[in-house]
Design a protein around this motif. Sequence first.
Motif, PDB file in Angstrom:
ATOM      1  N   MET A  77      57.783 -15.647 -55.695  1.00 63.04           N
ATOM      2  CA  MET A  77      58.675 -15.486 -56.812  1.00 63.04           C
ATOM      3  C   MET A  77      58.926 -13.999 -57.049  1.00 63.04           C
ATOM      4  O   MET A  77      58.037 -13.183 -56.936  1.00 63.04           O
ATOM      5  CB  MET A  77      58.063 -16.104 -58.077  1.00 63.04           C
ATOM      6  N   LYS A  78      60.161 -13.705 -57.398  1.00 63.50           N
ATOM      7  CA  LYS A  78      60.546 -12.336 -57.707  1.00 63.50           C
ATOM      8  C   LYS A  78      61.222 -12.331 -59.074  1.00 63.50           C
ATOM      9  O   LYS A  78      62.015 -13.214 -59.386  1.00 63.50           O
ATOM     10  CB  LYS A  78      61.506 -11.798 -56.651  1.00 63.50           C
ATOM     11  N   VAL A  79      60.888 -11.338 -59.880  1.00 67.30           N
ATOM     12  CA  VAL A  79      61.471 -11.199 -61.207  1.00 67.30           C
ATOM     13  C   VAL A  79      62.056  -9.803 -61.327  1.00 67.30           C
ATOM     14  O   VAL A  79      61.416  -8.821 -60.955  1.00 67.30           O
ATOM     15  CB  VAL A  79      60.401 -11.407 -62.309  1.00 67.30           C
ATOM     16  N   THR A  80      63.281  -9.742 -61.818  1.00 67.91           N
ATOM     17  CA  THR A  80      63.881  -8.449 -62.134  1.00 67.91           C
ATOM     18  C   THR A  80      63.590  -8.153 -63.591  1.00 67.91           C
ATOM     19  O   THR A  80      63.822  -8.996 -64.464  1.00 67.91           O
ATOM     20  CB  THR A  80      65.405  -8.483 -61.894  1.00 67.91           C
ATOM     21  N   VAL A  81      63.040  -6.976 -63.838  1.00 64.49           N
ATOM     22  CA  VAL A  81      62.722  -6.550 -65.194  1.00 64.49           C
ATOM     23  C   VAL A  81      63.630  -5.376 -65.525  1.00 64.49           C
ATOM     24  O   VAL A  81      63.631  -4.369 -64.815  1.00 64.49           O
ATOM     25  CB  VAL A  81      61.242  -6.112 -65.316  1.00 64.49           C
ATOM     26  N   ILE A  82      64.418  -5.547 -66.585  1.00 61.96           N
ATOM     27  CA  ILE A  82      65.240  -4.449 -67.064  1.00 61.96           C
ATOM     28  C   ILE A  82      64.600  -3.957 -68.350  1.00 61.96           C
ATOM     29  O   ILE A  82      64.424  -4.718 -69.310  1.00 61.96           O
ATOM     30  CB  ILE A  82      66.691  -4.881 -67.322  1.00 61.96           C
ATOM     31  N   GLY A  83      64.216  -2.685 -68.344  1.00 65.39           N
ATOM     32  CA  GLY A  83      63.536  -2.129 -69.510  1.00 65.39           C
ATOM     33  C   GLY A  83      63.330  -0.639 -69.346  1.00 65.39           C
ATOM     34  O   GLY A  83      64.065   0.024 -68.623  1.00 65.39           O
ATOM     35  N   SER A  84      62.282  -0.148 -70.006  1.00 63.58           N
ATOM     36  CA  SER A  84      61.995   1.275 -69.983  1.00 63.58           C
ATOM     37  C   SER A  84      60.494   1.493 -70.059  1.00 63.58           C
ATOM     38  O   SER A  84      59.803   0.778 -70.792  1.00 63.58           O
ATOM     39  CB  SER A  84      62.666   1.953 -71.179  1.00 63.58           C
ATOM     40  N   LYS A 133      50.516 -11.239 -59.680  1.00 61.48           N
ATOM     41  CA  LYS A 133      50.935 -11.020 -58.292  1.00 61.48           C
ATOM     42  C   LYS A 133      52.376 -11.486 -58.044  1.00 61.48           C
ATOM     43  O   LYS A 133      52.709 -12.032 -57.003  1.00 61.48           O
ATOM     44  CB  LYS A 133      49.985 -11.703 -57.321  1.00 61.48           C
ATOM     45  N   ILE A 134      53.217 -11.238 -59.031  1.00 58.45           N
ATOM     46  CA  ILE A 134      54.630 -11.592 -58.931  1.00 58.45           C
ATOM     47  C   ILE A 134      55.400 -10.344 -58.511  1.00 58.45           C
ATOM     48  O   ILE A 134      55.210  -9.262 -59.057  1.00 58.45           O
ATOM     49  CB  ILE A 134      55.148 -12.127 -60.277  1.00 58.45           C
ATOM     50  N   GLU A 135      56.263 -10.518 -57.523  1.00 56.05           N
ATOM     51  CA  GLU A 135      57.086  -9.402 -57.050  1.00 56.05           C
ATOM     52  C   GLU A 135      58.082  -9.000 -58.133  1.00 56.05           C
ATOM     53  O   GLU A 135      58.727  -9.850 -58.747  1.00 56.05           O
ATOM     54  CB  GLU A 135      57.835  -9.822 -55.782  1.00 56.05           C
ATOM     55  N   VAL A 136      58.187  -7.705 -58.378  1.00 55.05           N
ATOM     56  CA  VAL A 136      59.034  -7.203 -59.455  1.00 55.05           C
ATOM     57  C   VAL A 136      60.031  -6.187 -58.915  1.00 55.05           C
ATOM     58  O   VAL A 136      59.684  -5.304 -58.133  1.00 55.05           O
ATOM     59  CB  VAL A 136      58.169  -6.524 -60.548  1.00 55.05           C
ATOM     60  N   GLU A 137      61.259  -6.336 -59.359  1.00 56.32           N
ATOM     61  CA  GLU A 137      62.258  -5.279 -59.191  1.00 56.32           C
ATOM     62  C   GLU A 137      62.448  -4.708 -60.592  1.00 56.32           C
ATOM     63  O   GLU A 137      62.858  -5.420 -61.512  1.00 56.32           O
ATOM     64  CB  GLU A 137      63.580  -5.835 -58.670  1.00 56.32           C
ATOM     65  N   PHE A 138      62.112  -3.443 -60.783  1.00 53.48           N
ATOM     66  CA  PHE A 138      62.179  -2.826 -62.103  1.00 53.48           C
ATOM     67  C   PHE A 138      63.394  -1.925 -62.194  1.00 53.48           C
ATOM     68  O   PHE A 138      63.549  -0.992 -61.406  1.00 53.48           O
ATOM     69  CB  PHE A 138      60.905  -2.030 -62.385  1.00 53.48           C
ATOM     70  N   LEU A 139      64.248  -2.220 -63.150  1.00 49.81           N
ATOM     71  CA  LEU A 139      65.419  -1.400 -63.425  1.00 49.81           C
ATOM     72  C   LEU A 139      65.139  -0.630 -64.707  1.00 49.81           C
ATOM     73  O   LEU A 139      65.141  -1.203 -65.806  1.00 49.81           O
ATOM     74  CB  LEU A 139      66.669  -2.265 -63.575  1.00 49.81           C
ATOM     75  N   ASN A 140      64.852   0.654 -64.559  1.00 48.77           N
ATOM     76  CA  ASN A 140      64.441   1.493 -65.678  1.00 48.77           C
ATOM     77  C   ASN A 140      65.666   2.133 -66.316  1.00 48.77           C
ATOM     78  O   ASN A 140      66.257   3.060 -65.763  1.00 48.77           O
ATOM     79  CB  ASN A 140      63.462   2.557 -65.193  1.00 48.77           C
ATOM     80  N   ILE A 141      66.027   1.642 -67.506  1.00 44.40           N
ATOM     81  CA  ILE A 141      67.238   2.125 -68.160  1.00 44.40           C
ATOM     82  C   ILE A 141      67.094   3.547 -68.678  1.00 44.40           C
ATOM     83  O   ILE A 141      68.091   4.184 -69.008  1.00 44.40           O
ATOM     84  CB  ILE A 141      67.677   1.186 -69.301  1.00 44.40           C
ATOM     85  N   SER A 142      65.858   4.057 -68.731  1.00 45.77           N
ATOM     86  CA  SER A 142      65.632   5.426 -69.201  1.00 45.77           C
ATOM     87  C   SER A 142      65.799   6.461 -68.101  1.00 45.77           C
ATOM     88  O   SER A 142      65.921   7.651 -68.388  1.00 45.77           O
ATOM     89  CB  SER A 142      64.221   5.570 -69.762  1.00 45.77           C
ATOM     90  N   GLU A 143      65.800   6.006 -66.856  1.00 47.43           N
ATOM     91  CA  GLU A 143      65.831   6.939 -65.732  1.00 47.43           C
ATOM     92  C   GLU A 143      67.044   6.803 -64.828  1.00 47.43           C
ATOM     93  O   GLU A 143      67.263   7.662 -63.983  1.00 47.43           O
ATOM     94  CB  GLU A 143      64.563   6.765 -64.885  1.00 47.43           C
ATOM     95  N   ASP A 144      67.804   5.729 -64.993  1.00 47.15           N
ATOM     96  CA  ASP A 144      68.880   5.468 -64.049  1.00 47.15           C
ATOM     97  C   ASP A 144      70.108   4.932 -64.784  1.00 47.15           C
ATOM     98  O   ASP A 144      70.028   3.874 -65.417  1.00 47.15           O
ATOM     99  CB  ASP A 144      68.393   4.460 -62.998  1.00 47.15           C
ATOM    100  N   LEU A 145      71.197   5.653 -64.697  1.00 45.48           N
ATOM    101  CA  LEU A 145      72.409   5.244 -65.412  1.00 45.48           C
ATOM    102  C   LEU A 145      73.004   3.952 -64.876  1.00 45.48           C
ATOM    103  O   LEU A 145      73.596   3.178 -65.638  1.00 45.48           O
ATOM    104  CB  LEU A 145      73.445   6.361 -65.384  1.00 45.48           C
ATOM    105  N   THR A 146      72.828   3.672 -63.600  1.00 44.19           N
ATOM    106  CA  THR A 146      73.307   2.403 -63.041  1.00 44.19           C
ATOM    107  C   THR A 146      72.564   1.239 -63.682  1.00 44.19           C
ATOM    108  O   THR A 146      73.165   0.222 -64.034  1.00 44.19           O
ATOM    109  CB  THR A 146      73.144   2.391 -61.507  1.00 44.19           C
TER     110      THR A 146
END
Length: 82
Positions: A1-8, A25-38
């Motif tokens: 399982m993979k989870v995308t986390v959008i946060g900071s 032990k869950i695979e994470v794609e982290f989208l850090n809104i504090s570090e990346d404008l995309t």
Amino acid sequence: MKVTVIGSHLCKDTVDALDILKNKKIEVEFLNISEDLTSLKKYLSYRETEEMYNEVRKNGGIGIPLLILEDGTKTFDIDKIY
């Protein structure tokens, strides 16, 4: 399982969610809104259009972390991730 986390990393709830997912032990794609404008732009598109954000917007909240499951399900509730 993979989870995308959008946060900071500046948000305690986001940091806690990342720790919980790591311990499960869950695979994470982290989208850090504090570090990346995309990532911020992607987050804002959800925040401004998703019905789940109605109360967040009404109460002046931010609404992170946003958790997106592989099937596209979006939730704020870490307990929904198994």
